[in-house]
Design a protein around this motif. Structure first.
Motif, PDB file in Angstrom:
ATOM      1  N   MET A   1       5.551   7.795  -4.835  1.00 13.01           N
ATOM      2  CA  MET A   1       4.143   7.360  -4.703  1.00 13.01           C
ATOM      3  C   MET A   1       3.616   7.787  -3.339  1.00 13.01           C
ATOM      4  SD  MET A   1       2.660   3.520  -5.124  1.00 13.01           S
ATOM      5  CE  MET A   1       1.031   3.095  -4.548  1.00 13.01           C
ATOM      6  N   THR A   2       2.535   8.537  -3.311  1.00 13.82           N
ATOM      7  CA  THR A   2       2.013   9.095  -2.069  1.00 13.82           C
ATOM      8  C   THR A   2       0.796   8.363  -1.546  1.00 13.82           C
ATOM      9  OG1 THR A   2       0.631  10.644  -3.331  1.00 13.82           O
ATOM     10  CG2 THR A   2       2.850  11.381  -2.704  1.00 13.82           C
ATOM     11  N   TYR A   3       0.307   7.384  -2.277  1.00 12.91           N
ATOM     12  CA  TYR A   3      -0.913   6.669  -1.857  1.00 12.91           C
ATOM     13  C   TYR A   3      -0.506   5.432  -1.060  1.00 12.91           C
ATOM     14  CZ  TYR A   3      -5.795   5.236  -2.154  1.00 12.91           C
ATOM     15  OH  TYR A   3      -7.102   4.906  -1.868  1.00 12.91           O
ATOM     16  N   THR A   4      -0.898   5.377   0.216  1.00 16.48           N
ATOM     17  CA  THR A   4      -0.462   4.317   1.110  1.00 16.48           C
ATOM     18  C   THR A   4      -1.560   3.271   1.300  1.00 16.48           C
ATOM     19  OG1 THR A   4      -1.284   5.393   3.112  1.00 16.48           O
ATOM     20  CG2 THR A   4       0.942   6.010   2.338  1.00 16.48           C
ATOM     21  N   PHE A   5      -1.189   2.195   2.013  1.00 12.63           N
ATOM     22  CA  PHE A   5      -2.131   1.129   2.329  1.00 12.63           C
ATOM     23  C   PHE A   5      -3.273   1.651   3.205  1.00 12.63           C
ATOM     24  CE2 PHE A   5      -3.396  -2.318   5.268  1.00 12.63           C
ATOM     25  CZ  PHE A   5      -3.976  -3.192   4.345  1.00 12.63           C
ATOM     26  N   TRP A   6      -2.951   2.586   4.104  1.00 13.38           N
ATOM     27  CA  TRP A   6      -3.992   3.149   4.976  1.00 13.38           C
ATOM     28  C   TRP A   6      -4.974   3.980   4.169  1.00 13.38           C
ATOM     29  CZ3 TRP A   6      -3.894   0.481   9.096  1.00 13.38           C
ATOM     30  CH2 TRP A   6      -2.673   0.029   9.622  1.00 13.38           C
ATOM     31  N   ASP A   7      -4.485   4.653   3.151  1.00 17.60           N
ATOM     32  CA  ASP A   7      -5.397   5.379   2.253  1.00 17.60           C
ATOM     33  C   ASP A   7      -6.339   4.406   1.564  1.00 17.60           C
ATOM     34  OD1 ASP A   7      -4.267   7.882   2.785  1.00 17.60           O
ATOM     35  OD2 ASP A   7      -2.670   7.518   1.328  1.00 17.60           O
ATOM     36  N   PHE A   8      -5.809   3.266   1.193  1.00 15.39           N
ATOM     37  CA  PHE A   8      -6.637   2.236   0.536  1.00 15.39           C
ATOM     38  C   PHE A   8      -7.712   1.723   1.486  1.00 15.39           C
ATOM     39  CE2 PHE A   8      -7.351  -2.315  -0.319  1.00 15.39           C
ATOM     40  CZ  PHE A   8      -7.961  -2.211  -1.572  1.00 15.39           C
ATOM     41  N   LEU A   9      -7.350   1.508   2.760  1.00 14.84           N
ATOM     42  CA  LEU A   9      -8.343   1.055   3.737  1.00 14.84           C
ATOM     43  C   LEU A   9      -9.451   2.099   3.925  1.00 14.84           C
ATOM     44  CD1 LEU A   9      -6.238  -0.685   6.562  1.00 14.84           C
ATOM     45  CD2 LEU A   9      -7.643  -1.739   4.766  1.00 14.84           C
ATOM     46  N   GLN A  10      -9.061   3.381   3.892  1.00 18.00           N
ATOM     47  CA  GLN A  10     -10.071   4.435   3.996  1.00 18.00           C
ATOM     48  C   GLN A  10     -11.014   4.409   2.796  1.00 18.00           C
ATOM     49  OE1 GLN A  10      -8.689   8.407   5.210  1.00 18.00           O
ATOM     50  NE2 GLN A  10      -6.762   7.456   5.886  1.00 18.00           N
ATOM     51  N   LEU A  11     -10.478   4.085   1.626  1.00 19.50           N
ATOM     52  CA  LEU A  11     -11.312   3.973   0.429  1.00 19.50           C
ATOM     53  C   LEU A  11     -12.318   2.829   0.578  1.00 19.50           C
ATOM     54  CD1 LEU A  11     -12.033   4.711  -2.487  1.00 19.50           C
ATOM     55  CD2 LEU A  11     -10.167   3.225  -3.241  1.00 19.50           C
ATOM     56  N   ILE A  12     -11.847   1.683   1.106  1.00 16.76           N
ATOM     57  CA  ILE A  12     -12.746   0.551   1.333  1.00 16.76           C
ATOM     58  C   ILE A  12     -13.824   0.938   2.355  1.00 16.76           C
ATOM     59  CG2 ILE A  12     -12.908  -1.820   2.177  1.00 16.76           C
ATOM     60  CD1 ILE A  12     -11.565  -1.537  -0.536  1.00 16.76           C
ATOM     61  N   GLY A  13     -13.418   1.676   3.397  1.00 14.31           N
ATOM     62  CA  GLY A  13     -14.389   2.137   4.391  1.00 14.31           C
ATOM     63  C   GLY A  13     -15.415   3.071   3.787  1.00 14.31           C
ATOM     64  N   ALA A  14     -14.974   3.945   2.881  1.00 12.85           N
ATOM     65  CA  ALA A  14     -15.892   4.865   2.209  1.00 12.85           C
ATOM     66  C   ALA A  14     -16.901   4.093   1.367  1.00 12.85           C
ATOM     67  CB  ALA A  14     -15.102   5.840   1.337  1.00 12.85           C
ATOM     68  N   LEU A  15     -16.415   3.052   0.684  1.00 11.29           N
ATOM     69  CA  LEU A  15     -17.319   2.208  -0.095  1.00 11.29           C
ATOM     70  C   LEU A  15     -18.326   1.528   0.823  1.00 11.29           C
ATOM     71  CD1 LEU A  15     -18.116   0.923  -2.797  1.00 11.29           C
ATOM     72  CD2 LEU A  15     -16.409  -0.860  -2.368  1.00 11.29           C
ATOM     73  N   GLY A  16     -17.867   1.085   1.999  1.00 13.23           N
ATOM     74  CA  GLY A  16     -18.773   0.468   2.966  1.00 13.23           C
ATOM     75  C   GLY A  16     -19.851   1.440   3.428  1.00 13.23           C
TER      76      GLY A  16
ATOM     77  N   LYS B   1     -14.939   9.740  -3.429  1.00 12.24           N
ATOM     78  CA  LYS B   1     -14.288  10.700  -4.323  1.00 12.24           C
ATOM     79  C   LYS B   1     -12.996  11.231  -3.716  1.00 12.24           C
ATOM     80  CE  LYS B   1     -17.044  13.942  -5.707  1.00 12.24           C
ATOM     81  NZ  LYS B   1     -18.152  14.910  -5.564  1.00 12.24           N
ATOM     82  N   ASN B   2     -13.024  11.504  -2.398  1.00 12.70           N
ATOM     83  CA  ASN B   2     -11.838  12.041  -1.732  1.00 12.70           C
ATOM     84  C   ASN B   2     -10.816  10.954  -1.422  1.00 12.70           C
ATOM     85  OD1 ASN B   2     -12.940  14.636  -1.717  1.00 12.70           O
ATOM     86  ND2 ASN B   2     -13.997  14.286   0.233  1.00 12.70           N
ATOM     87  N   GLY B   3     -11.291   9.704  -1.376  1.00 15.76           N
ATOM     88  CA  GLY B   3     -10.402   8.613  -0.994  1.00 15.76           C
ATOM     89  C   GLY B   3      -9.658   7.980  -2.144  1.00 15.76           C
ATOM     90  N   VAL B   4     -10.132   8.175  -3.368  1.00 13.71           N
ATOM     91  CA  VAL B   4      -9.430   7.568  -4.503  1.00 13.71           C
ATOM     92  C   VAL B   4      -8.144   8.351  -4.766  1.00 13.71           C
ATOM     93  CG1 VAL B   4     -11.532   6.693  -5.575  1.00 13.71           C
ATOM     94  CG2 VAL B   4     -10.711   8.965  -6.179  1.00 13.71           C
ATOM     95  N   PRO B   5      -7.095   7.669  -5.185  1.00 13.65           N
ATOM     96  CA  PRO B   5      -5.824   8.363  -5.438  1.00 13.65           C
ATOM     97  C   PRO B   5      -5.910   9.277  -6.650  1.00 13.65           C
ATOM     98  CG  PRO B   5      -5.693   6.073  -6.124  1.00 13.65           C
ATOM     99  CD  PRO B   5      -6.999   6.229  -5.400  1.00 13.65           C
ATOM    100  N   ASN B   6      -5.190  10.360  -6.576  1.00 14.70           N
ATOM    101  CA  ASN B   6      -5.112  11.291  -7.692  1.00 14.70           C
ATOM    102  C   ASN B   6      -4.213  10.692  -8.773  1.00 14.70           C
ATOM    103  OD1 ASN B   6      -4.321  13.465  -9.440  1.00 14.70           O
ATOM    104  ND2 ASN B   6      -5.041  14.889  -7.857  1.00 14.70           N
ATOM    105  N   ILE B   7      -4.749  10.558  -9.967  1.00 13.21           N
ATOM    106  CA  ILE B   7      -3.989   9.892 -11.043  1.00 13.21           C
ATOM    107  C   ILE B   7      -2.751  10.697 -11.441  1.00 13.21           C
ATOM    108  CG2 ILE B   7      -5.235  10.956 -12.963  1.00 13.21           C
ATOM    109  CD1 ILE B   7      -5.176   8.162 -14.295  1.00 13.21           C
ATOM    110  N   GLN B   8      -2.787  12.028 -11.222  1.00 10.66           N
ATOM    111  CA  GLN B   8      -1.612  12.840 -11.575  1.00 10.66           C
ATOM    112  C   GLN B   8      -0.482  12.650 -10.566  1.00 10.66           C
ATOM    113  OE1 GLN B   8      -3.318  16.742 -11.777  1.00 10.66           O
ATOM    114  NE2 GLN B   8      -4.027  16.491 -13.879  1.00 10.66           N
ATOM    115  N   ASP B   9      -0.838  12.434  -9.287  1.00  9.84           N
ATOM    116  CA  ASP B   9       0.185  12.232  -8.261  1.00  9.84           C
ATOM    117  C   ASP B   9       0.690  10.795  -8.220  1.00  9.84           C
ATOM    118  OD1 ASP B   9      -0.178  14.852  -7.592  1.00  9.84           O
ATOM    119  OD2 ASP B   9      -1.562  14.430  -5.925  1.00  9.84           O
ATOM    120  N   ASN B  10      -0.132   9.857  -8.687  1.00 15.73           N
ATOM    121  CA  ASN B  10       0.229   8.444  -8.617  1.00 15.73           C
ATOM    122  C   ASN B  10       0.024   7.765  -9.968  1.00 15.73           C
ATOM    123  OD1 ASN B  10       0.348   8.045  -5.406  1.00 15.73           O
ATOM    124  ND2 ASN B  10      -1.453   9.285  -5.906  1.00 15.73           N
TER     125      ASN B  10
END
Length: 580
Positions: free
Chosen positions: A1-16, A156-165
């Protein structure tokens, strides 16, 4: 699994960033529209279909159906339109909120918008500092527009790729295999998503990104859109809990209208989605069916357009189906949500539970000030009654003056708090000046009520001591009271006008007449003392009345100056003195 907690925080920031951009865009457009936005809403009373068009236009401007609904509640609350007339705007707002989805689908997925967004910000950014106020507001809106799409690109860039995860989204697959039950589940998901983001537009954007990235398929995305239609009404109903009966009725209508629409759509969801798919295939040459689960990236971009079409067609059809039944829905809601006596607030037009746009909020506050001036006139009549009516009615007038003076204290406090809430908006310079003027008005009107109360206590003390003014002195005092009443009437007339229509010449003439009458009565007072017609103690009371009534005239003129937005009294007197 390549999607980390920090990636998730970046996604929340992008939504903000996306939601912040939407807010800046909305605020800027509302300030650009200014009085025109108010005029658009005022033009909705002729027919229900015109109201629908008004709701659509206003929601397109504000990028928020909730904002439009709150504006409508303000107008119903202020008595400018009826609850029945407001329903058309609520229905139009449902259609208007679909514009955001179209913007995101076309610009966010069908073309590279980020470079254009950056260029847009670069072009308009200097005007924030160097342009005129209207140009600054337009620049703010355009910068917000750019930030909105930059945020979308980050999402769009912050969401995890479903094929990789793939393991991250197994739970989604587990809920998509129950047929119609899956549709119901994702209607609930869409509702909850809207409640979490507090924005149906933001929820729509997230849904479109999930579809584009392959997390969900087209039918599930359509179900989430239906849930978002419910979620936006739940938010309004929560806000209306602390609102008045009109706010509650508007929120209930929005809820009933959208729930019924979702209900009939769920009954025919499959053929409806097939119809949308066929319509897209008819109008787009490169379109391939999006009803299947396995579609490529181009197909998923087309799927976002299909969802936008579904959202729009659903809301338009829902309006067309229910527009003829609106009077019956209104009667049902009025029967369920009955009139209630508002024991918490004395104000009639301000709903402290639901804030409107700054322009409409100021209109509500202005109408409260009109009622404030009307109450001052009632206090004036009570004081006249105290002085000139029979002795057995004087206790009643004393109680009326005391009670009404206490009410003015509450009114001043509540209006001031409401104006402070409005000031929390990013206001234009003109709006800021207007709010400061309103603060000045309510302060002056409350001081007028205080002075009448103080004079009533003076009269009561005089009565208890068994002394009174001679008939001639009372007659003279009546003349000054009549002039003060003229000043109150002048204030009420000016409150009915726009600031540009207020002519201070008449106000100044009344103010000069009050001053001249006071000076004349002071000469009368000294003559009475010299002739020993009344004692010094009684004379002091007469003189106190004169000075206090003249002070009331000053406060009333201050209200007129605040309405006109100018300070003319000192300059006017200087000119008059120079003229001799």
């Amino acid at each position: 699994m390549t999607y980390t907690f920090w990636d998730f925080l970046q996604l929340i920031g992008a939504l903000g960033i996306f939601i912040y951009g939407m807010k800046v865009f909305s605020d800027g457009l509302q300030k650009v529209a200014g009085n025109k936005l108010r005029a658009i809403l005022k033009g909705m009373t002729s027919t229900r279909f015109r109201g629908i068009l008004t709701g659509f236009t206003t929601t397109t401007i504000t990028q928020s159906s909730s904002t439009t609904t709150v504006m409508v509640v303000s107008f119903v609350n202020a008595g400018l339109i009826t609850f029945l007339e407001s329903t058309g705007v609520v229905m139009g707002a449902n259609i208007g909120t679909t514009v955001t989805a179209w913007m995101i689908s076309i610009f966010g997925f069908k073309m590279q918008i980020t470079p254009l967004a950056m260029m847009l910000i670069g072009v308009f950014f200097p005007f924030i500092f160097f342009g005129r106020e209207k140009l600054q507001n337009l620049a703010e809106a355009m910068i917000g527009f750019g930030i909105l799409f930059i945020g979308l690109d980050f999402i769009k860039n912050g969401v995890p790729n479903i094929q990789d995860n793939p393991e991250m989204f197994m739970f989604l697959d587990s809920f998509t295999e129950f047929g119609f039950a899956s549709i119901l589940i994702f209607v609930v998901v869409g509702t909850l998503l809207t409640l979490v983001t507090q924005s149906s537009s933001a929820a729509s954007a997230i849904t479109l990104v999930m579809l584009f990235e392959g997390w969900i398929d087209f039918p599930i995305a359509a179900a989430m859109v239906l849930g978002e239609n419910i979620g936006t009404t739940v938010t309004a109903n929560i806000a209306a809990v602390v609102g008045n009966v009109y706010a509650k009725r508007a929120a209930r209508f929005h809820f009933v209208f959208n729930i019924f629409g979702v209900f009939w759509m769920l009954l025919m969801i499959d053929p409806f989605l097939m119809g949308i798919d066929n319509a897209m295939g008819y109008f787009m040459a490169d379109y391939t069916s999006v009803l299947g689960a396995n579609i490529d990236q181009v197909g998923r971009a087309n799927a976002t357009l299909a969802v936008s079409l579904f959202h729009t067609v659903f809301n338009v059809l829902n309006v067309l189906l229910l527009v003829g039944f609106v009077p019956y829905i209104v009667k049902f809601i009025e029967k369920y949500q009955k009139e209630e006596k508002d024991t918490q607030h004395r104000l009639q037009y301000i709903s402290s539970g639901m804030m409107s746009s700054p322009e409409l909020s100021m209109s509500q506050a202005h109408k409260e000030i009109e009622l404030f001036a009307k109450l001052i006139e009632k206090i004036h009549f009570s004081f006249q009654g105290l002085l000139f009516n029979k002795q057995n009615r004087q206790d009643r007038f004393l109680k009326k003056i005391e009670k009404r003076e206490q009410i003015t204290d509450n009114i001043e406090l509540e209006i001031a708090e409401y104006l402070t809430k409005i000031s929390s908006y990013n206001l234009t310079e003109k709006a800021t000046r207007r709010i400061r003027g309103m603060h000045s008005m309510i302060n002056d009107l409350e001081r007028v009520a205080d002075i009448y109360y103080q004079m009533s206590k003076t009269f009561e003390r005089m009565q208890n001591e068994g002394s009174k003014l001679p008939d001639d002195a009372m007659k003279k005092l009546g003349q000054l009271l009549d002039l003060v009443h003229d000043s109150i009437r002048n204030v009420r007339e000016n409150l009915d006008k726009d600031g540009n229509e207020i002519d201070l010449d008449n106000s100044m003439e009344i103010e000069d007449a009050i001053d001249d009458c006071r000076d004349e009565l002071m000469e009368f007072h000294y003559a009475q003392l010299e002739k020993k017609i009344y004692s010094n103690e009684v004379g002091f009371i007469f003189l106190d009345y004169l000075n206090r009534l003249e002070k009331i005239g000053d406060h009333l003129f201050n209200v007129n100056e605040a309405l006109a937005g100018v300070k003319v009294k000192s300059a006017y007197k200087t000119v008059m003195e120079e003229r001799g």
